[in-house]
Design a protein around this motif. Sequence first.
Motif, mmCIF file in Angstrom:
data_model
loop_
_atom_site.group_PDB
_atom_site.id
_atom_site.type_symbol
_atom_site.label_atom_id
_atom_site.label_comp_id
_atom_site.label_asym_id
_atom_site.label_seq_id
_atom_site.Cartn_x
_atom_site.Cartn_y
_atom_site.Cartn_z
ATOM 1 N N PRO A 141 0.853 -1.371 -0.219
ATOM 2 C CA PRO A 141 -0.074 0.596 0.082
ATOM 3 C C PRO A 141 0.934 1.176 -0.044
ATOM 4 C CG PRO A 141 -0.958 -1.716 1.667
ATOM 5 C CD PRO A 141 0.474 -1.930 1.194
ATOM 6 N N ILE A 142 0.085 2.041 -0.094
ATOM 7 C CA ILE A 142 1.046 3.842 -0.647
ATOM 8 C C ILE A 142 1.443 3.939 1.021
ATOM 9 C CG2 ILE A 142 0.953 6.364 -1.012
ATOM 10 C CD1 ILE A 142 -1.355 5.155 -2.971
ATOM 11 N N GLY A 143 2.873 4.346 0.776
ATOM 12 C CA GLY A 143 3.510 4.593 2.283
ATOM 13 C C GLY A 143 3.603 3.218 3.237
ATOM 14 N N HIS A 144 3.850 2.277 2.215
ATOM 15 C CA HIS A 144 3.876 1.450 3.230
ATOM 16 C C HIS A 144 4.948 0.963 2.284
ATOM 17 C CE1 HIS A 144 0.939 1.878 6.467
ATOM 18 N NE2 HIS A 144 -0.210 2.313 5.342
ATOM 19 N N GLY A 145 6.230 1.143 1.989
ATOM 20 C CA GLY A 145 7.240 0.646 1.156
ATOM 21 C C GLY A 145 7.008 0.660 0.182
ATOM 22 N N ASN A 146 5.460 1.270 -0.834
ATOM 23 C CA ASN A 146 4.665 2.287 -1.908
ATOM 24 C C ASN A 146 5.066 3.811 -1.546
ATOM 25 O OD1 ASN A 146 4.199 2.471 -4.037
ATOM 26 N ND2 ASN A 146 2.138 1.156 -3.607
ATOM 27 N N PRO A 147 7.139 4.414 -2.288
ATOM 28 C CA PRO A 147 6.291 5.951 -2.680
ATOM 29 C C PRO A 147 6.069 6.308 -3.526
ATOM 30 C CG PRO A 147 8.555 4.929 -3.232
ATOM 31 C CD PRO A 147 7.966 3.607 -2.549
ATOM 32 N N THR A 148 5.485 5.376 -4.176
ATOM 33 C CA THR A 148 4.022 6.039 -5.892
ATOM 34 C C THR A 148 2.826 6.533 -5.599
ATOM 35 O OG1 THR A 148 3.415 4.242 -6.268
ATOM 36 C CG2 THR A 148 5.627 4.120 -6.970
ATOM 37 N N GLY A 149 2.402 6.446 -6.147
ATOM 38 C CA GLY A 149 0.757 7.443 -6.132
ATOM 39 C C GLY A 149 0.253 6.601 -6.827
ATOM 40 N N ILE A 150 0.086 4.961 -7.284
ATOM 41 C CA ILE A 150 -0.509 4.213 -7.093
ATOM 42 C C ILE A 150 -0.040 2.549 -6.278
ATOM 43 C CG2 ILE A 150 -0.809 4.885 -9.355
ATOM 44 C CD1 ILE A 150 0.964 1.766 -9.200
ATOM 45 N N ASP A 151 -1.450 2.008 -5.917
ATOM 46 C CA ASP A 151 -0.948 0.541 -5.292
ATOM 47 C C ASP A 151 -2.425 -0.287 -6.044
ATOM 48 O OD1 ASP A 151 -3.519 1.777 -3.815
ATOM 49 O OD2 ASP A 151 -1.904 1.777 -1.686
ATOM 50 N N GLU A 152 -2.603 -1.114 -5.221
ATOM 51 C CA GLU A 152 -3.735 -2.118 -5.408
ATOM 52 C C GLU A 152 -5.075 -1.662 -5.561
ATOM 53 O OE1 GLU A 152 -3.367 -4.538 -7.121
ATOM 54 O OE2 GLU A 152 -0.658 -4.572 -7.355
ATOM 55 N N SER A 153 -4.761 -0.234 -3.667
ATOM 56 C CA SER A 153 -6.303 0.030 -3.648
ATOM 57 C C SER A 153 -6.728 1.157 -4.549
ATOM 58 C CB SER A 153 -6.007 0.329 -2.353
ATOM 59 O OG SER A 153 -7.202 1.262 -1.421
ATOM 60 N N SER A 154 -5.889 1.730 -5.318
ATOM 61 C CA SER A 154 -6.268 2.560 -6.157
ATOM 62 C C SER A 154 -6.991 2.313 -7.216
ATOM 63 C CB SER A 154 -4.981 3.768 -6.178
ATOM 64 O OG SER A 154 -3.829 3.177 -7.448
ATOM 65 N N ASP A 155 -5.847 0.771 -7.235
ATOM 66 C CA ASP A 155 -6.500 0.668 -8.887
ATOM 67 C C ASP A 155 -7.738 0.333 -9.026
ATOM 68 O OD1 ASP A 155 -3.885 0.809 -9.938
ATOM 69 O OD2 ASP A 155 -3.061 -1.566 -10.130
ATOM 70 N N ILE A 156 -8.218 -0.526 -7.516
ATOM 71 C CA ILE A 156 -9.266 -1.028 -7.180
ATOM 72 C C ILE A 156 -10.512 -0.022 -7.015
ATOM 73 C CG2 ILE A 156 -10.608 -2.370 -5.279
ATOM 74 C CD1 ILE A 156 -8.129 -4.267 -4.288
ATOM 75 N N TYR A 157 -9.912 1.091 -6.448
ATOM 76 C CA TYR A 157 -10.446 2.552 -6.714
ATOM 77 C C TYR A 157 -11.613 2.709 -7.691
ATOM 78 C CZ TYR A 157 -12.466 6.816 -4.766
ATOM 79 O OH TYR A 157 -13.130 7.773 -4.246
ATOM 80 N N ASP A 158 -10.109 2.542 -8.568
ATOM 81 C CA ASP A 158 -10.965 3.448 -10.010
ATOM 82 C C ASP A 158 -11.403 2.177 -11.021
ATOM 83 O OD1 ASP A 158 -8.768 5.477 -9.240
ATOM 84 O OD2 ASP A 158 -7.916 5.348 -10.350
ATOM 85 N N THR A 159 -10.979 0.553 -10.215
ATOM 86 C CA THR A 159 -12.085 -0.669 -11.525
ATOM 87 C C THR A 159 -13.513 -0.513 -10.890
ATOM 88 O OG1 THR A 159 -10.181 -1.778 -11.974
ATOM 89 C CG2 THR A 159 -12.085 -2.971 -11.398
ATOM 90 N N ILE A 160 -13.838 0.113 -9.453
ATOM 91 C CA ILE A 160 -15.178 0.242 -9.234
ATOM 92 C C ILE A 160 -15.784 1.438 -9.805
ATOM 93 C CG2 ILE A 160 -15.948 0.544 -7.172
ATOM 94 C CD1 ILE A 160 -14.392 -1.275 -5.065
#
Length: 647
Positions: A141-160
């Motif tokens: 997840p973003i901010g937990h070893g992931n410095p980018t602006g996307i993660d699986e949660s953001s992909d799920i959000y955009d998909t839904i």
Amino acid sequence: MHHLLRLAIVALAAGVLATPAFGDMAPDNSLPTETPAHFVPTDTGFDYVRRTVEIPMRDGVKLHTVILVPKGSTHAGILLTRTPYGADGMGHRNDSPHLDSTLRGYDNPADVVVQDGYIRVIQDIRGKHGSEGDFVMNRPPIGHGNPTGIDESSDIYDTIDWLVKHVPESNGKVGIIGISYDGFEAMVATIRPHPALKVAVPINPMIDGWMGDDWFHRGAFRQQMIPYIYGMVNSRGSDIGWSTGHRDDYDLYLKGGSAGDIGRAYGMEALGFWQKILAHPAYDSFWSDQALDKVAANEPMTVPTMLVHSLWDQEDNYGDMAVYRALAPRDPNHEKLWLVLGPWRHAKTWEKGNTIGAIDLGSNTATTFRQTILRPFLARYLKDDAPRAGIAPVNAFVTGANTWRQLDTWPSACRTGCAPTMQRWFVGADGTLGTTAPATGEDAYVSDPAKPVPYRVRPIQSWSHGVADREDSWPEWLVDDQRQFATRTDVLTYVSPVLIQPMGIAGEPLVHLLASTSGTDSDWVVKLIDVYPDEVEAEPSMGGYQLPIAMEIFRGRYREGYATPKALVPGKAQAYRFPLPTVNHVFLPGHRVMVQVQSSWFPLYDRNPQTFVPNIFNAKPGDYKKATQKVFRGGADGTWLELPVVK
């Protein structure tokens, strides 16, 4: 005769010479191709409509998505699964026009989808199969070893967000469900969720890859997952297969040397995730920051979530229970969190579930779960105006007794949350086991890395094999009869007297092992086993069966902390404390309780060289040495298991 033969040869030669060369032939324009440039099949006879779309994410990457809509649907809920295993394959079968048959297989609750008319959506995650972008194993997840602006949660959000705007047959309510990696996706969906996400069902999810799920268990590397890593990361389509030339994985990994050597032999240094494994053998921030139980514990609980745990899960038997322990105290009124414990292996929930290995479970337990627990739970949140489901906060199958219990909390000895009684079972002299502390003493064995204890009866097949027969039954190895291992001189066995009364246990058994090694590092494996009577009249084949209830490994170098390995002091008795996996079992009258202790579990786990080296992935042949192991018994400071006993 010779003359006639000669004439025939001459005639044949003349005919060949008279045939025009291929390049001299005039093109034949009279027979055009019979194959159209693009054929669009009809859906005649189909009871659903299949759509394939590429859904854009916020950074422009498009994710390949299969949408299956039952014909005639209106105001239908959407049930989403995200997967690295190929959405096209999970949502398509050429031999049936019926949605029920089309969905049969891995990670598809076909009966529930069809019965309640859900729109089924299956999506390739970023970087796999038909989806664009880069693949990162269990992208943090973003901010937990992931410095980018996307993660699986953001992909799920955009998909839904796209689905509720572009699937006109839906009612705007979305649920997410998945097993294993897909279960990880279902769990991560609850972090910063889209408002239209109404329910999540993570089943056997990957939560903490170091502490007890796919990659390590308490520091010991699960080297039989190397082929999985190899296949997942080497290509977008996972189409470069693993091959060994060995029928027995025991031989493959023993001859291969360290797990690092095996990876190098297969060219895995080119695989990014493998490099991360090699660089992080301890539980440093790389692992702890992305562990989803820790992440979820600091996020708002907004999505009703049902965690589904398998009591004999051979791949992910840690994470879902860790999530439950983290979240349950925050949901005292049972409004957001539910738990199911079933008598299954990994990913057994879509089958009948009437057996596991040689064990008869007395009913179709997985069918019961789907129809009486999962189906009303999903309907409550995905159907319009659905009634409250009335499902207990905890539904737990009791193995041994073969019955379901409805509870308010876990672990519990009663519906309203009575805590189990922790009862110590001590190892004693002459292989005895009991509830009274024995006199002091010690038992010893020699652990030889050149002859490690197998975790199955050989030949040991690859992790990827199915359950067609005993030889290919890897997914159900956690219920294998343990008798063959009890006969080895490098396995200590302790067994109780025959039980007169039934004894139930519910929760995590705790190991208190007092032991020493002549080496400077060591693994310790502890097994809790239910020993059947010597004769079982109703099932003769089960006479004397040694059924594992909970088994775990602990890498000694992490005795003082998982983040920093330290060498052990040769010959010094030291205490090791660690939990066994969650249990919910009844030892029946006539049965006995058994504990086994050993120092290798091969080839599922890599060998400990028993000589301390900074990184076992880089251990050299000379580092692997025999060691004399001693287990000390007697008194409160001896060796015992603490069992969570319920009435």
